[in-house]
Design an enzyme around this catalytic site. Structure first.
Site: not given
Length: 221
Positions: A118-120, A111
């Site tokens: 960071i992946c939202l 993620k």
């Protein structure tokens, strides 16, 4: 507001919206925008403290306000896990949200993009585009839910360790390598009544494969 828990939604509504739509290229308007950013961040921080949920510190790292650095943390099983936080303000901000980075976690979870970004969630970008959001809103909607979802998994899988665990492990390994026991000077007699404080160390030695009973320790008569 689909995709967020009620607490996040409630918190978001209490963070002041920003009224100046300006980015790093907009001169005096950007200065006004930065003041609004700090006002919203202060309000969000105070809100977190009043709810006993203080979890980040962030500030501009350059006079232009285009580079931000700080710390964020998450408490899991009563232990506090702290991480470096950093990001740059895009030239197309505020139309484009900043990409929040946790460099210490780079490569530790799927993620996350290269560089610790960071992946939202899929709900973040559409909501950002429709509202007058700023840095505080990005932390609330992006980083806070990410930490809550990912840190417990990373801890339970052994991908990250609490700083105290790392310190005690390194200390124990050093003593074993050097043939020393904490609290005992070289040549000192080891009597049974003086071994109580060594129990944690002896247990540690067992866990790392050094099996030695108390009765095996050398004593003098």
């Amino acid at each position: 507001m689909e995709g967020w828990d009620p607490n996040t939604k409630s918190t978001l509504t209490q963070i002041p919206l920003l009224t100046t739509k300006a980015g790093p290229r907009d001169g005096a308007a950007w200065t006004t925008r930065l003041k609004e950013e700090y006002k919203a961040l202060i309000a969000y921080t105070q809100m977190n403290k009043s709810n006993d949920n203080d979890w980040f510190r962030i500030s501009a790292a350059n006079p232009e306000g285009t580079r931000w650095t700080g710390k964020c943390w998450y408490v899991h099983n009563l232990l506090k896990y702290e991480f470096d936080l950093q990001f740059d303000i895009p030239v197309t901000y505020p139309s484009t949200a900043p990409e929040l980075e946790l460099p210490q976690l780079d490569g530790k979870t799927q993620k996350m993009y290269r560089g610790g970004k960071i992946c939202l969630t899929v709900h973040f970008k559409p909501l950002w585009a429709k509202n007058w959001f700023g840095i505080a809103h990005a932390l609330c909607l992006g980083l806070a839910p990410w930490l809550a979802a990912e840190v417990p998994v990373l801890v339970d899988s052994g991908m990250i360790k609490h700083k105290d665990d790392a310190t005690s492990t390194n200390y124990g390994k050093q003593n074993i390598h050097e043939g020393r026991i904490p609290g005992i000077s070289e040549g000192q007699s080891l009597r049974p009544h003086s071994l109580a404080h060594l129990t944690p160390f002896l247990e540690f030695r067992t866990t790392v494969g050094v099996h030695r009973e108390v009765g095996d320790l050398p004593t003098k008569t």
